[in-house]
Each structure stands twice: as structure tokens, then as C-alpha cells.
Design a protein around this motif. Structure first.
Motif, mmCIF file in Angstrom:
data_model
loop_
_atom_site.group_PDB
_atom_site.id
_atom_site.type_symbol
_atom_site.label_atom_id
_atom_site.label_comp_id
_atom_site.label_asym_id
_atom_site.label_seq_id
_atom_site.Cartn_x
_atom_site.Cartn_y
_atom_site.Cartn_z
ATOM 1 N N UNK A 2 0.823 -1.213 0.000
ATOM 2 C CA UNK A 2 0.000 0.000 0.000
ATOM 3 C C UNK A 2 0.853 1.257 0.000
ATOM 4 N N UNK A 3 0.332 2.282 -0.659
ATOM 5 C CA UNK A 3 0.909 3.615 -0.548
ATOM 6 C C UNK A 3 0.341 4.304 0.686
ATOM 7 N N UNK A 4 1.067 5.248 1.255
ATOM 8 C CA UNK A 4 2.439 5.656 0.982
ATOM 9 C C UNK A 4 3.413 4.540 1.341
ATOM 10 N N UNK A 5 4.481 4.434 0.553
ATOM 11 C CA UNK A 5 5.478 3.404 0.774
ATOM 12 C C UNK A 5 6.752 3.995 1.375
ATOM 13 N N UNK A 6 7.279 3.333 2.399
ATOM 14 C CA UNK A 6 8.604 3.720 2.892
ATOM 15 C C UNK A 6 9.682 2.962 2.113
ATOM 16 N N UNK A 7 10.880 2.995 2.561
ATOM 17 C CA UNK A 7 11.962 2.266 1.904
ATOM 18 C C UNK A 7 11.859 0.781 2.228
ATOM 19 N N UNK A 30 9.312 7.647 6.238
ATOM 20 C CA UNK A 30 8.838 8.573 5.211
ATOM 21 C C UNK A 30 7.963 7.807 4.219
ATOM 22 N N UNK A 58 5.997 7.628 0.268
ATOM 23 C CA UNK A 58 5.742 8.086 -1.103
ATOM 24 C C UNK A 58 4.419 7.509 -1.582
#
Lengths: 771, 771
Positions: A324-329, B490, B492
Motif C-alpha cells: 500500500x501507498x504511501x510506501x517507505x523504503x 517517510x 511516497x
């Protein structure tokens, strides 16, 4: 004063064969102010520590056994210590130089010759190398003044937080006190120290660089050297295999004091260096000799070279964690790849094997490193709370195939963006990197321990960590670097067999976790019975109580009242414990089974998981209870043997959902074959059975295991059975592989029912019971 | 050939006031092989791009409007282009030098003078500065041969993956094609380029270093300079405020060509530079002049200096995320702190404002940067898929108070550990860091875009990223650095108003997320109606279909069939859409409300969240549908104004749990006051009401807001009301603050019921309807 001279062979990477070394007799004394002299001097044993000399000189108690003896050194923390020695002017040939060399003086110090200050340094890892030639008199006195222990204003002054005082020093934070280390802040000369007569032509710094292609077993090779007075002299660079055959032999005239030698062609047909259980630890002999026109050797350096390529790559499955978005690293990679082959890193956290690291020798290191090899380990995480070890440590890791995850000396503190601290860190890290990068066993650089956690409060932006990345990339770009451990995807903890708030037993929470690497986890136990008996008066031994040797040696009052002994847990699981023998047996059984569970579960989580490194390997003094596998100084606990079995390259394994079972419950166990090496495992019949009471046996099932590929596990069926009524509170799951007894695994579980007898487990530990 | 000469003032950081610059007339032509010459030359406009000259010369179509014109350049990608120009030998005084200077040539090139190769370079960001003096003839011909577009063997050759070809170049990956950028790989001279007569004494490189204490408003100051033929000359270093008063004036004789000047005392009483809405953007004027003994100016550099301290610290609440063992690391910090004060970073992703960055000028940059200031933005994330902008971009960000998060040109690729690539990256990054570090607006270095995600597959261990950390720390240690975005913590995405698989509407999932920074998020809309009408023939305008200008301009076939137009979503929410006007109105309404929701929700998640940066700010050519706030070249869409309101330093705000409501449902809205600045907000009565149909109004509640502290939000009550029966499908929530109309916020929601009319929203966009 007596003075003795001899030439000795270094037990280190480089030996200066053509130079003459002179050991010195030292004395040491303390004083209250910088400009005072000691009123009294004690004989000093070098290398060692000022505390050891003081102890002998003042007939103080040894700090290891009984009570709070370590506290006797606290009043001396703010004293200055001055070492002194004297020597006659040596007879030097024309051009010869006379140097003072020390491989380690802890921690801030001023060196004077005949009353004149000649050197000042903060930092115990940068070798001291001083040319005394022009300052020599007929009779010479050399002194080393050691500054008081650094304390930091505003630091918390309790055992848990006294480490705050280490936060501006490049010095082991552990000495300031930890949950398994007394407060004992060592100082003094802690590594080899001598006078040396040298020729005017000297080899100052060398670097062996290669870029290996593991597939073709060939390497670009370059040797960089920095000389003094080398121009016009002849060099000879040789690389030979263990049989003595040269694979490289280059000669020439030296045209510049800073130069590089590289053969036109790549080195070919190399035999590679592999970590333990993945292949041989082939080491080549390198020698670099500088001669004059007549062939007289002026200086020489030798080294061992192991050819290997080390990478840290993304774990399998590491890219697809987020839908799912938002995606982190994605997670940080932890898959170690050596010579193009994945390695499942199995090992332990290496901590100080001695309170006084000055006492560590090749022999004492070897005992521990050999045990690691025998336990099928292939990695040590050299924890950032401790020192950077002496050269012989790395030599031995090269020889035994133990990868070194080397942390810099930062741990559990917020190290400041302060220019003075950063200058010392830069000096020390540069020295460390240049020294250690030469070793085949070097696997990974790391900024330090748990720096990105709440109790340390550093981040990616702290200059100390950016500096370490800057320096490692600049000096040793081919070795992976991480700023700290844990990173995202990696896990630290837990450190007990059972805690309700953490999900209950290790058996219960561990299968639910999903980490790329378990880089710290512990299950405590009390020490071996012989160790306990030596540690405290017999009157204190049983039952264990606070305010006795148990508490001063970390069995109570650590992370709460009951750690590391965990008596409430033991009582809950085994009922009232009636003797020291029973306590040792139950506590060590818990450690054996808990550790086995975590090591094997992490391996079952391969390939996403690629690393399993328990907390901790050894201990720096006798701990009455600790997570360690080896009691100080070098006595394996029962868990050492069980962990060694859990780390066999190939084994049958069972995931058991809990440790303690109730009468009438349906026991279950998922079966696996685990294979960490790059060989196929042929199919075989795997049988799971339960053994209880007096060797009663019940077969659970047979599994026709079909074999597994290189570096692949195989999942088998889940065995289930309503537990029979038992008399004893311990039963075993045995998983056997037909024709392969070396793959068999056994797990001891707890049974709870009416009228059950508390059986004493038979466990094996050094000099103890063998089942 | 005509030649014209003039002296002009640089629109850049440094001006060489004492030197004479000569612009050149250029011609350019293409050829198939390296050693060919062009058969035909076209007049070249410099700076620009070879494609633009070819287009004019060959009367090709412009690439912006209509169809697939950009594809006309694809056959020329593997051609060589050669620029040529000629000039007479200049009259030089004794010791004077004659240089060729270019601030940017894209991308690989060879420069020759009179047929002799004098320079070769890969990299468009390292300035070219060549001393031609010794090679001059009476008539001179200068040529620049541009190598063909780099392609990488094994790359995928579709629009989505053609960017693979960028993975070994330090060149904008976006030119290779993106979901809002055509494939148009620019080459040629793209920044200021001229001949220059210089004195033999020259200022080669300078660096303004300071270390600010924001509390005392004082700074240690140092100016580093590297000269040519400077020894014995006089220098004058001046720093003056906007009123012209000197705060520093140092003179002296130059004793070495590499030297530093630092006043004895710190600079005092400094007026600090602040990001937009946090204070003034004070810039001081710096001049460094070198003179001869007679006082004649030999060379001079000037610069603007803004004094500020920038840190990136842990977010509030960032340390306490994990309660169970094993524990990973804490989140990466994203809290920007300027001059000791927290800044909530609000802004947008700056992408190429032009396909041809050679056309970007101070004037074109200023339109966008001024709009950012007016939208209450304080940050641009200069996305790693694009260029490092020209100097005027940074000058303007300094002036308007927009922090620059500057990424290096790496995006969505796995850049290799290849020595050749790393050498170019090192050269380019070094040039970039030395240039940009001088700007007050520089907030953050970043390795590039989404490199730690599945579609890029880089990790912390990739040498390109370790190199960038190494270089930024070495050259500019005071500016934070991150390897990529997103990092852990964070987020995206997402990039649409509604997607079932992602949790439905933005309104539904956004309040459930917990990130420290939202550094990319988008809500698409179609372009402004004037832009659409210019973009395609009127026959294609409505209804929008695949295979028309809609598709070539990204409204269809991007990330699936329906992006960025999202027609199924619009039809589901608004019924059949009957005209272009309705389509623009509904689509832009969705963008306005979606963006407002995310910007305000991220602010409500303060202080854990510290950053809200939407994807994207502008676009490089006309996009029929896109997430942008500004249509190419510089026409704000309706969402621009709504986002500007959502970014007001102080506003009333409502968390609305969904966008579309059904007849008879209980509408709810949680009320907040948001305050991002370091001033208190006094208490006031806040009223929430619903406005529907023909201005019918229903009050939901009054909230006696008690005021909030500096940089603190206040949470109010939740308003609830069973929705009245409405005629129209749109209604508004209005949140008013008594006495503070500038704090009022409005939200348009969707109402669904029987017999409801589709009302057309009145939205404001450039030259469009204003409500």
C-alpha cells in the motif's frame, strides 16, 4: 634497574624482521595533580593496566571473585598515573634510528624523554611510534603520564547511566559499567610496547589491495608502500602459497618514497578464502623486502593474504514488503555474500573476554575463537561497547574462518557533533581502518551499537556516523558499512526465555517475527556450578539472595529485580528449587532450549533472514547469571554445545509452538530440514518421536523428505499427538534422519499435570554431566 | 561570420567584474560517425539544445502541442552533433589570458580548437574553463562534438523502462521518458557559454564558510580562496548589509595562492535568513577583490550570504515507536530545524519546468518560485530524475525563502558499482556540491529518488550512494544528507484520489497513516481548459479518447489504462460527464479537495510528521492530465490556490472521514486549529457549518477555541449532523474563525441520494472561473 633485551617474533600481521627490539622494565605510580610525581612506584607488567600494578603493589584483592572488589579502584579514577622506565643509549650504526613504539596506551597520555615532553595523544588505538634518536643521552628516562578518567558534566552517576561519561571518548563504554560488566575503567599500556633500532631506510605504511573476480578466481593486485629513505634501494615483493611456491615475485628499484607495485597481469588460479563451513581458509604469505645494493635487508614486512570478495546484498523477499501507498523504503540489506555465494551468518556477539584487555593474548583469544569454529559459527559481531581487538584476534579469525563484524567504539550514547571529539574519532578510526582492512576475515564495518534507538538518540545525521561512513568509504570502500545495528529490518532482543509483555515464551513470539537479521538475542542462565562455587563463599551459594555475590555478579537487580537469574520464571516452570545443582540444571536447560529455538527459527526464516547472532558469546569476569555461552575465562556453558548443534550446516529441525505443555493437550511440531551450505542434501526418512519418563517412546510420524537444494531448507509435515500421561515434567521431541545420525535434533519440553515429578535435566557443560 | 562583443552582468552567484566576456555565434549539424563532419549546419541558439536548432533548421514541428511530435527527434539519438564557431585572435595585454567558458554542455563532448582536441568530458554539471591563450591563431575555429545518446545493453525499450538506459549516466533519467515526460533526450550547450579575457591574476575557487550560533546571532567566519598568480597582490574582503554598511572589511597582502581569511572575532548582531513564513530572507553582499599595488582591480568575486543554521533532527515521538523485542531502529529523522526553530516543511516536488532545460532562465524560474512563495511553501524537493538547476534558481530560492532539498541525478535505477560511472559521478557531484553549498536556501542533500524501493533495487551498500555521502560530508558537512527518499518513516504515494486496493479515498486512508514525512503524494486532474484547447485539435477535445492528444499527453495508458485522467472514478462520482467544461470542473475539484485533505492531514499529524511535499509542482510540457499544480509553462491549476490555502501558517481545519456521503448519513468532521509558526494563536470562537443547495446553511457547532502555543496545533470537538435532504450533489463544510476571516477553511464534499442534480463546482484557475 635490571634491563633485558631480546628480539622476538611478532604475533601480529607485520613483523619487522630486520630491526632489533628491546623490551623495557616499567614502574608505575599515581599522583593527584598533573605536575606531581608519584610518591611510590609499583612494578608494572606491560602490557596490562595501572589497576593491576596497583593491586599487586598494594596487595589489594583481585576483582574477579567475591563481592565488590572492583569498587576498590573507583577512588583512583581521578588520579594521574605515571609510568617510568630507563635505558642506556644504544650503539647505533651510521644512519640508524632508535624508536619508542607502543601499540596501545589507554587513554589520554603524555610521553616525556628525560623530562622533555615528546608526544601527547588522546586515543588508545593509534600506535605510538616516536623517533628518539636525536634526543638520546647516555642514561635515559622515559615516562608516560596517564590522565585521569574522563567524566562528562551532567552525566547520570548510576550503574545504568554511568556510561554517559563515555560519550565524548573513543574508549570502550562498557568499562564504565554494564549489566554484565562492573565499573572498572582501565587505563595504561595495554598492547605491545618496546624500543626498536631501525635502519634509516624504513617501511612506514603498506596496503595490500586486490579486486577479486571469484568466478574466474583471478584478481587485480596492487601493493602500496610508503617508505623513509627508500629512493634508489631495491625491493622484492613475494606472494607464496602454503606450500612455499611463489605466485608473485617482483623486484625493482625504488624510485619514490610513496609508490605502488602491481603485476601486469591479474593473479590467476587463486585458492579462495571462505568462512567456516563454507570452504577452506586459504592464506597466502606476502613479504615485502627492501635491500641495499649489496643485498643487505634494510627492512621487511610480511603479511597473510586471503583472497575473498565480501558483499552485503538485499535479502530474498526484501523488496516486496510494502503493497500500500504511501510506501517507505525497503529493509536494509543483511545478506552476506562471500565469493558470490550467500552465507547464513551464524555466530555471537564478541564482548570483552577480559575486564583488562591488556591481558588478552593470542593464546587467550585462540581458546574462544577455536570454540567458535567448533560451534559452527562463521561470524562475530564485535560489539561497539568494547575495544578494537589486538592483531592476533584478527589473525586467528583469518585462520579459523570467522567473519568479523567490526563496530567502532560507540555504544548506547549520543556522541556529540563536537570538533574535539570528532578529531579524536577521525584519528582513531583512520588507524583502525588501515590496520584491520588487511584481514580476510573483515566482513563489515559498523558505526556502533544501538545508536538509532531511544536510549542512544543518534540518527543518520550525526557527524560521528557520517564521518565513519566517510572514512571507511575513503580508505576501505570494498567492505560494507552500516551506521549502527539494528537498522530497519534487523532486530535486537529479547533477552529472556519468558516475559508476558513481550509475547510470552521465546517459543511463542519468535515464529511470529519477521526480521532480516537477529543480531542480538539472549536467554540467560546461571553460571556453571564450578564457576559459582569459585565466585562466592559457600554460605552465599544457596538459596541465591540479593546483597550477596549473586547480586554483585549480575544475577539480581539488572533491568529490574530478577535479572539475570529470573528466579520467578524458574519457580513458575519448575516449582520450588531445592538445591544449587537443581538451579544450575533448570536454568541452563532453559538457556539451552531457548537459544536452540531462536537459532533454528531464524534459520527456518531463511532466505529473508540471513543472520543469527546471539547476545553474547563470553564475559569479561565471572557472571553469576548472564546470557553468555562461555563463562569467564573460557568455560563453555551447556548452551554452548546446544547452540553449536543448532548451527550445524545441515540438520533436522522442529518448530514447536510453545515450551510448556499441559496434560491432555495436543502437542505439535512442524518439521524442517535446514541446509545453509551450497551442497544438496539427499532425501531420507525423517522420524519424529516423543521420549518421556523412563525412555518411553511414541512415534509421531515419518516424513519422506525428498531432499533439498544448495542453500535451501525444506518444510515437512506438522506432527501432532495428544500428550500421554507422564510421570516426569520433562519430555523430549527427537527428530531423527535415517542413515544420518549427525542430523538428529532433540528438544526438551516441559510437561505440567497432576502428580508430576520434577525431573532434573541432564545437561552437558564443561566438567559437568554429559547425557 | 558576424561576431559581437559585450560585457554583461552575470545572473549568477559570482560575477567576474574585471574580465571581458565575449558571446559567440554558433552553428550546429549532425553526422553519423565520429570523424565525419556535418553535411549541413543550422544556426544555433546558445544556450539551448541540439534538437531545438535542428527543429528550426529543418522546419520540424514544435514538440509541445499536438500528437507525438517529440518522436521526430528519436531517429537523431544515435547521431553525433558538432557545434562550431569562429573568432579572431583578441588583443591581449602582457600576461592576460583568453579562456573558453561553458557552464553546461550536455552530456559527453570533445572540444577542439583549430582542429586540435583540447578537452574531453562526460558530465553536464562541471563547468568547462579552458585557457586557450597559447593555442590562438589569427583566425580560430572552436568546435564542440557531442557524442550520441548513451544506451545500455540489456535495457528494456519501452516508455516505462527506457529509463534503464540512464543508469550509467549522471544525466536526468526523466529525459528518457516518464509518466508525464515524453522521451526526449536533450543534448548540447545548455547554460551560459562565452570567451573571456582575464588578467594573469585570477580567483579560481572560493568558499564562504561560517558556523552560526543562532541564539547569539553570531558566527565564526572564514573565506577560503584559491588564486592564480596571486602572491604579493592585495586583497579586500567585504561583507555589507542591504543598506550598504560593512559588517566586515579586511585587507591584506596575499602570501600564498591558497589561503583563508578569518576575522579575529565572530561576526555579531547578524540578521538571520529564514525560510518563507518563518521570518525574513536577509542576504548580505560579499565581495572579494584582488588588486595590484597601484589599486587596479585584477579580479573580483561577489556573492550573497544568508546566515542560517540547518539541522535535520528526530521527529517528536520518533524514539518511542517500538515496545516489543526484537526492536529495529527508530525512524529516520525528517524534522528540519532552522536557526534552532522547527520548520514544518510544506512544498512540492520541483521537476523539469521545461523539456529543454537549456531554455530555463532567471525569468522563467522566477515565475514558479514566486508562485511557491505565494502558496506559503517553504521547500522544494528537487527531484533526482531531473537536473541540478542553473545558478539563478538557487539565487531566487535564497531570495524567496524556499529551502532546497537537492537530489543528485539518480532516479529509479540501479546505478552500478562501476569505476567509470563512479568517476563521472565523483567529478559531477564534487562540482555540484562546491557550487550549491554557498546558498542559504540549501536545506538537504539527497542521493536520489526512490532508490531503496523495489523498482530501483539500490541499498545503503551501493557505492554511488556511499560516494555521495562521502563527498557531501567531506565538502559540505554542515548540510544534512540522506541517501534517498523515502527512508523508513517517510512515505511516497499514493497518486490518485480513489483506489479501492489502497484503502479507497484519500480521505479514508490518509488519517490512518503515520509517517514522519509525506515526500510524494499526488491527486491528478486534467489541465486547465485553455491548455487543453491549445494541446489538441478541437475534434479530439471531447469526449477524451485513447489514440488522441489525450493519450500522447499522459491522460491514458499511464500506470494502467485510465491514468492520469481517471475517467471511471470521475464517472462513478459525478455520473456521465457531458462536456469538456464539466470534465475540467469535476476533475479539478477532485484534485483541489484531495490535495487539501493530504496537506492538512499531514499538518494535523504534526509534530511526529514534519513534512508535506506533493507530487508534483509543475510539468515540462503540456500534460492533458497530471498531478501537477501548475500547467506548462506557468499556469496555475485550481488546486494550486487550494493548496496555497491549506499551507497558510495558521488556519482552521477539519478532518472529514470520507469525501462522498449518502442521503441520511451522519456527517462528521473533527475540528482543529493548525499553527506551523513560532507565534501564539489567540483563542476565538470557531464555527462549523454546512452550506448546500442555494446557499442553505446549517450550523454544526461552535467551538470555543482557547488558543494555541507556538508551533502547536489544537484539536477541537467533532461536529456531527444527519445530512439534510439536498437537491445538489455538492455541499460545503465551512469552518470560520470569528474575527479572523483569513483562517477560514472550506471543503466541498459529494452528496449522493435519489433525485440529486449534478451541480458543476465553481473553481478558480488561471483565467478561469473565480468563486
Amino acid at each position: 634497574m635490571k634491563k633485558f633485551l631480546f628480539t622476538f617474533i611478532f604475533s601480529t600481521l607485520f613483523s619487522f624482521a630486520q630491526n632489533t627490539q628491546t623490551l623495557l622494565n616499567w614502574q608505575v605510580g599515581y599522583h593527584s595533580n598533573s605536575n606531581d610525581l608519584p610518591l611510590k612506584y609499583y612494578v608494572s607488567t606491560v602490557p596490562g593496566a595501572v589497576q593491576l600494578d596497583l593491586m599487586v603493589g598494594e596487595k589489594m584483592k583481585q576483582p574477579y571473585w567475591f563481592g565488590n572488589n572492583f569498587e576498590q579502584f573507583i577512588p583512583y579514577e581521578q588520579k594521574w598515573f605515571t609510568y617510568k622506565t630507563s635505558f642506556d643509549k644504544p650503539v647505533l650504526k651510521t644512519g640508524q634510528k632508535f624508536h619508542f613504539v607502543s601499540k596501545g596506551i589507554d587513554y589520554q597520555f603524555i610521553i616525556s624523554l628525560n623530562g622533555e615532553k615528546i608526544h601527547e595523544q588522546e586515543g588508545m588505538f593509534t600506535y605510538v611510534d616516536l623517533d628518539l634518536t636525536s634526543k638520546l643521552k647516555d642514561k635515559n628516562e622515559l615516562t608516560i603520564k596517564i590522565l585521569p578518567v574522563i567524566t562528562v558534566a551532567g552525566s547520570r552517576q548510576t550503574i545504568w547511566h554511568y556510561r554517559d561519561n563515555a560519550r565524548t571518548s573513543v574508549k570502550p563504554a562498557v568499562s564504565y559499567g554494564w549489566d554484565w560488566h562492573p565499573r572498572l575503567i582501565t587505563r595504561g599500556i595495554w598492547d605491545e610496547t618496546y624500543l626498536e633500532t631501525r635502519n634509516s631506510t624504513q617501511i612506514k605504511e603498506v596496503n595490500t589491495y586486490y579486486n577479486l573476480n571469484p568466478n574466474s578466481k583471478s584478481a587485480f593486485f596492487r601493493y602500496d608502500a610508503e617508505l623513509l629513505d627508500g629512493v634508489g634501494k631495491m625491493y622484492e615483493l613475494k606472494l607464496s602459497n602454503a606450500a612455499g611456491s611463489d605466485i608473485l615475485n617482483l623486484n625493482g628499484t625504488i624510485s619514490s618514497d610513496k609508490f605502488s607495485i602491481s603485476p601486469k597481469d591479474s593473479l590467476k588460479n587463486l585458492e579462495l578464502w571462505w568462512p567456516n563451513t563454507y570452504g577452506k581458509q586459504t592464506l597466502y604469505n606476502l613479504s615485502f623486502t627492501v635491500k641495499d645494493a649489496s643485498g643487505t635487508v634494510l627492512d621487511k614486512k610480511t603479511a597473510k593474504v586471503g583472497f575473498r570478495k565480501i558483499e552485503m546484498l538485499m535479502n530474498e523477499g526484501g523488496w516486496i514488503d510494502f503493497t500500500e501507498f504511501p510506501k517507505p523504503r525497503a529493509v536494509a540489506p543483511t545478506q552476506i555474500v562471500v565469493n558470490g555465494k550467500k552465507v547464513f551468518a551464524k555466530g555471537s556477539n564478541w564482548v570483552h573476554p577480559e575486564i583488562f584487555m591488556g591481558l588478552a593474548t593470542r593464546e587467550s583469544y585462540e581458546k574462544h575463537i577455536k570454540l567458535a569454529k567448533e560451534a559452527n559459527f562463521n561470524i562475530f559481531r564485535v560489539w561497539g561497547g568494547g575495544v578494537i581487538n589486538k592483531e592476533s584476534f584478527f589473525d586467528l579469525c583469518d585462520e579459523y574462518g570467522i567473519l568479523v563484524w567490526q563496530e567502532f567504539p560507540l555504544a548506547c550514547n549520543e556522541y556529540p557533533n563536537d570538533p574535539k571529539y570528532l578529531d579524536v574519532l577521525k584519528q582513531e578510526a583512520t588507524s583502525i581502518i588501515k590496520r584491520v582492512r588487511q584481514h580476510a576475515s573483515l566482513g563489515l564495518w559498523c558505526g556502533g551499537n544501538e545508536l538509532f534507538n531511544e536510549w542512544s538518540r543518534m540518527t543518520d545525521q550525526h557527524h560521528a556516523l557520517r564521518l565513519l561512513d566517510h572514512l571507511t568509504y575513503g580508505i576501505d570502500p570494498q567492505t560494507p558499512f552500516i551506521m549502527t545495528s539494528p537498522l530497519n529490518g534487523m532486530g535486537h532482543g529479547h533477552y529472556v526465555m519468558y516475559e508476558q509483555a513481550n509475547g510470552g515464551e521465546v517459543f511463542q513470539w519468535m515464529p511470529k517475527k519477521k526480521f532480516t537479521a537477529y543480531t542480538e538475542f539472549g536467554v540467560p542462565s546461571v553460571a556453571n556450578i564450578e564457576v559459582l562455587k569459585a565466585m562466592m563463599p559457600s554460605s552465599e551459594l544457596f538459596p541465591p539472595k540479593r546483597g550477596t555475590g549473586w547480586e554483585t555478579h549480575h544475577a539480581f537487580g539488572v533491568w529490574g529485580a530478577n535479572r539475570w537469574l529470573e528466579l520467578p520464571f524458574l519457580t513458575e516452570y519448575f516449582g520450588e528449587i531445592k538445591s544449587l545443582e537443581d538451579l544450575v540444571a533448570y536454568s541452563q536447560l532453559s538457556q539451552c532450549e531457548g537459544y536452540k529455538c531462536i537459532f533454528e527459527e531464524s534459520r527456518r526464516q531463511k532466505p529473508f533472514c540471513a543472520m543469527s547472532v546471539n547476545w553474547c558469546y563470553q564475559e569479561p569476569w565471572p557472571c553469576a547469571a548472564n546470557n553468555s555461552l562461555i563463562n569467564w575465562p573460557s568455560a563453555p556453558k551447556a548452551a554452548y554445545y546446544h547452540v553449536g548443534k543448532a548451527c550445524r550446516p545441515v540438520l533436522a529441525s522442529a518448530r514447536i509452538p510453545k515450551w510448556r505443555w499441559d496434560e491432555g493437550e495436543t502437542f505439535s511440531a512442524e518439521l524442517f530440514m535446514l541446509n545453509d551450505i551450497h551442497e544438496k542434501v539427499p532425501g531420507a526418512k525423517v522420524t519424529a518421536k516423543i521420549v518421556y519418563d523412563d525412555n518411553k517412546t511414541l512415534k509421531l510420524l515419518d516424513w519422506e523428505f525428498a531432499g533439498c537444494n544448495e542453500y535451501e531448507n525444506a518444510a515437512g509435515p506438522t506432527a501432532r499427538m495428544v500428550l500421554p500421561k507422564m510421570k516426569n515434567n520433562l519430555f523430549k521431541l527427537v527428530v531423527e534422519v535415517a542413515g544420518k545420525p549427525e542430523y538428529t535434533s532433540e528438544y526438551t519440553c516441559i510437561y505440567r499435570g497432576n502428580d508430576v515429578l520434577n525431573a532434573k535435566p541432564k545437561i552437558k557443560y564443561l566438567n559437568g554431566v554429559v547425557e
